[in-house]
Design a protein around this motif. Structure first.
Motif, short mmCIF file in Angstrom:
data_model
loop_
_atom_site.label_atom_id
_atom_site.label_comp_id
_atom_site.label_asym_id
_atom_site.label_seq_id
_atom_site.Cartn_x
_atom_site.Cartn_y
_atom_site.Cartn_z
N ALA A 1 49.51 24.93 37.96
CA ALA A 1 48.58 24.77 36.84
C ALA A 1 47.15 24.93 37.31
O ALA A 1 46.32 25.54 36.62
CB ALA A 1 48.79 23.41 36.18
N LEU A 2 46.84 24.41 38.50
CA LEU A 2 45.49 24.58 39.06
C LEU A 2 45.22 26.04 39.37
O LEU A 2 44.10 26.53 39.18
CB LEU A 2 45.34 23.73 40.32
CG LEU A 2 44.63 22.39 40.17
CD1 LEU A 2 43.16 22.60 39.84
CD2 LEU A 2 45.29 21.52 39.10
N TRP A 3 46.23 26.76 39.86
CA TRP A 3 46.07 28.21 40.08
C TRP A 3 45.67 28.89 38.78
O TRP A 3 44.74 29.70 38.76
CB TRP A 3 47.38 28.80 40.59
CG TRP A 3 47.62 28.69 42.05
CD1 TRP A 3 47.71 27.55 42.79
CD2 TRP A 3 47.81 29.77 42.97
NE1 TRP A 3 47.95 27.85 44.09
CE2 TRP A 3 48.03 29.20 44.24
CE3 TRP A 3 47.84 31.15 42.83
CZ2 TRP A 3 48.26 29.98 45.37
CZ3 TRP A 3 48.08 31.93 43.95
CH2 TRP A 3 48.28 31.35 45.20
N TYR A 4 46.38 28.55 37.72
CA TYR A 4 46.10 29.16 36.41
C TYR A 4 44.68 28.84 35.96
O TYR A 4 43.98 29.70 35.42
CB TYR A 4 47.13 28.66 35.39
CG TYR A 4 46.81 29.05 33.97
CD1 TYR A 4 47.07 30.33 33.51
CD2 TYR A 4 46.24 28.12 33.10
CE1 TYR A 4 46.77 30.69 32.20
CE2 TYR A 4 45.94 28.47 31.79
CZ TYR A 4 46.20 29.76 31.35
OH TYR A 4 45.89 30.11 30.06
N MET A 5 44.25 27.62 36.20
CA MET A 5 42.93 27.19 35.73
C MET A 5 41.79 27.78 36.56
O MET A 5 40.69 27.99 36.05
CB MET A 5 42.85 25.66 35.75
CG MET A 5 43.83 24.99 34.79
SD MET A 5 44.06 23.22 35.12
CE MET A 5 42.61 22.55 34.33
N LEU A 6 42.05 28.05 37.83
CA LEU A 6 40.99 28.53 38.73
C LEU A 6 41.00 30.03 38.94
O LEU A 6 40.07 30.58 39.52
CB LEU A 6 41.11 27.83 40.09
CG LEU A 6 40.83 26.34 40.13
CD1 LEU A 6 41.12 25.77 41.51
CD2 LEU A 6 39.38 26.04 39.74
N GLU A 7 42.05 30.70 38.49
CA GLU A 7 42.14 32.15 38.73
C GLU A 7 41.17 32.91 37.84
O GLU A 7 41.15 32.73 36.62
CB GLU A 7 43.56 32.64 38.46
CG GLU A 7 43.73 34.12 38.74
CD GLU A 7 45.11 34.63 38.40
OE1 GLU A 7 45.39 35.80 38.68
OE2 GLU A 7 45.92 33.84 37.85
N GLN A 8 40.36 33.74 38.45
CA GLN A 8 39.43 34.60 37.72
C GLN A 8 38.83 35.61 38.69
O GLN A 8 38.78 35.36 39.90
CB GLN A 8 38.31 33.78 37.07
CG GLN A 8 37.51 32.91 38.02
CD GLN A 8 36.48 32.08 37.29
OE1 GLN A 8 35.83 32.56 36.38
NE2 GLN A 8 36.33 30.83 37.68
N PRO A 9 38.40 36.76 38.19
CA PRO A 9 37.77 37.74 39.09
C PRO A 9 36.43 37.22 39.57
O PRO A 9 35.80 36.37 38.93
CB PRO A 9 37.61 38.98 38.21
CG PRO A 9 37.58 38.44 36.81
CD PRO A 9 38.47 37.24 36.80
N PHE A 10 35.98 37.73 40.70
CA PHE A 10 34.65 37.37 41.18
C PHE A 10 33.61 37.95 40.21
O PHE A 10 33.81 39.01 39.64
CB PHE A 10 34.43 37.91 42.58
CG PHE A 10 35.25 37.23 43.63
CD1 PHE A 10 35.10 35.88 43.87
CD2 PHE A 10 36.18 37.94 44.38
CE1 PHE A 10 35.87 35.24 44.84
CE2 PHE A 10 36.94 37.31 45.34
CZ PHE A 10 36.79 35.96 45.57
N PRO A 11 32.48 37.26 40.05
CA PRO A 11 31.47 37.72 39.08
C PRO A 11 30.96 39.12 39.33
O PRO A 11 30.63 39.84 38.39
CB PRO A 11 30.34 36.69 39.26
CG PRO A 11 31.00 35.49 39.81
CD PRO A 11 32.10 35.99 40.68
N ASP A 12 30.90 39.56 40.59
CA ASP A 12 30.35 40.89 40.88
C ASP A 12 31.44 41.93 41.11
O ASP A 12 31.18 43.01 41.60
CB ASP A 12 29.45 40.82 42.13
CG ASP A 12 30.18 40.30 43.35
OD1 ASP A 12 31.33 39.83 43.19
OD2 ASP A 12 29.61 40.34 44.45
N GLU A 13 32.68 41.60 40.74
CA GLU A 13 33.78 42.55 40.90
C GLU A 13 33.62 43.68 39.89
O GLU A 13 33.69 43.47 38.69
CB GLU A 13 35.12 41.85 40.69
CG GLU A 13 36.32 42.76 40.78
CD GLU A 13 36.42 43.43 42.13
OE1 GLU A 13 36.45 44.68 42.15
OE2 GLU A 13 36.46 42.75 43.16
#
Length: 352
Positions: free
Chosen positions: A279-291
């Motif tokens: 669940a933490l993976w799901y909540m924290l997963e996101q592309p880097f801002p400069d990707e």
């Protein structure tokens, strides 16, 4: 160190070889006329902070082989001071750690921007420095709340100005998002929902859980920290923070990374259920801002999942970022050795 002595000794050996019939007169003359070819080579010095901390063990036990990747270590030691140049001396120090998740080994460890610099006290190992973590602790309070069934990832929070008596926290940007899910609240690092989560589980229990993760420097009674604990009003080290995120990367199992090859890893211990960790993976997963390709949808996309969290301490004194997936945990700290503040010390910008 003594080329003249080496030259004399070489010629003596060559003449003895002629006397023993190993070479002829012509070979002797050519060898004697040949220049010595000496030059000074810098002795490779990698991971000096770690090497210094292990010097006593080396004297007692003999040679120690480390788990560090020499190429990666050298590259990072070169990159860190170059990266700091963009801050025009507003930020003078940094530390970085890279851990292999599956092997549980430290692949790289940069203890300061310049080991030889007196100006930044470069020989001080900043990986073990006690610094305020800012929002970098939030995922662990959320995880503990979910483990205790006090929180659900899809639960809605009202991100508005709330009064907790003598404590009245605000978000980093001074704005409020209204109704958000727990996942959005953590991903956007909103302070009001995080304080509500800590209030649910109780400060004393949350402190005990953080200590079980390896944050041994959180030594004061829970009343000393209050609800500000979830916003990072305590101290941690980069080493402990990376090992704590390694628990999430290993789906809830704590086993601190080792840096001596062949050394027995600490006994593993499950601190979170696999479901909570996922669940933490799901909540924290996101592309880097400069990707650059973060919004591009591609067929058969097999790019690695990346989870990350940043932290900025009160007063802009410390910038943190930790990124992880099933392969690596990478942690970075930026700041000034003397603890002075800088407006550019923001986790999502300077450290990430």
């Amino acid at each position: 160190l003594y080329p003249e002595r080496a030259h004399t000794r070489r010629n003596a050996v060559l003449r003895r070889m002629r006397e023993e019939g190993m070479i002829g007169d012509k070979e002797l003359r050519e060898a004697l006329e040949r220049p010595l070819g000496t030059c000074r080579h810098e002795y490779p010095v990698l991971a000096p902070h770690l090497a210094h901390s292990l010097s006593r063990r080396v004297r007692e036990e003999g040679r120690l082989a480390l788990t560090l990747d020499g190429t990666l270590q050298a590259r990072l030691e070169e990159m860190v001071p170059l990266y700091l140049r963009q801050f025009n001396n507003q930020i003078n120090n940094a530390s970085v750690m890279v851990v292999d998740v599956r092997e549980g080994t430290v692949l790289a460890r940069v203890g300061s921007a310049d080991f030889t610099s007196d100006g930044i006290h470069g020989q001080y190992d900043v990986c073990r420095a006690r610094r305020a973590p800012g929002s970098a602790l939030k995922p662990f309070v959320y995880a503990y709340a979910m483990e205790r069934q006090c929180l659900y990832p899809t639960e809605a929070f009202l991100d508005e100005n709330l009064d907790f008596g003598v404590y009245n926290p605000n978000n980093f940007d001074g704005e409020f998002k209204g109704l958000v899910s727990a996942g959005e609240a953590l991903r956007w690092s909103l302070n009001i929902p995080a304080v509500q989560v800590l209030e649910r589980v109780g400060i004393e229990d949350a402190v005990a859980f953080l200590r079980s993760l390896g944050f041994g420097v959180i030594q004061q009674p829970s009343s000393h920290y209050g609800l500000g604990l979830v916003l990072g009003n305590c101290e941690v080290t980069l080493e402990a923070l990376v090992n704590a995120y390694l628990v999430l990367a290993r789906l809830g199992v704590r086993q601190d990374a080792v840096f001596v090859r062949g050394e027995s890893a600490p006994a593993s211990r499950r601190l979170l259920s696999e479901g909570t960790a996922l669940a933490l993976w799901y909540m924290l997963e996101q592309p880097f801002p400069d990707e650059p390709w973060s919004n591009v949808v591609r067929p058969n996309d097999r790019s690695s999942r990346i989870c990350w969290k940043t932290g900025t301490s009160t007063g802009f004194r410390d910038a943190w970022a930790v990124a992880f997936n099933s392969h690596y945990v990478v942690g970075a700290w930026l700041g000034n050795t003397d603890g002075s503040s800088a407006s550019r010390l923001i986790g999502a910008h300077a450290a990430l």
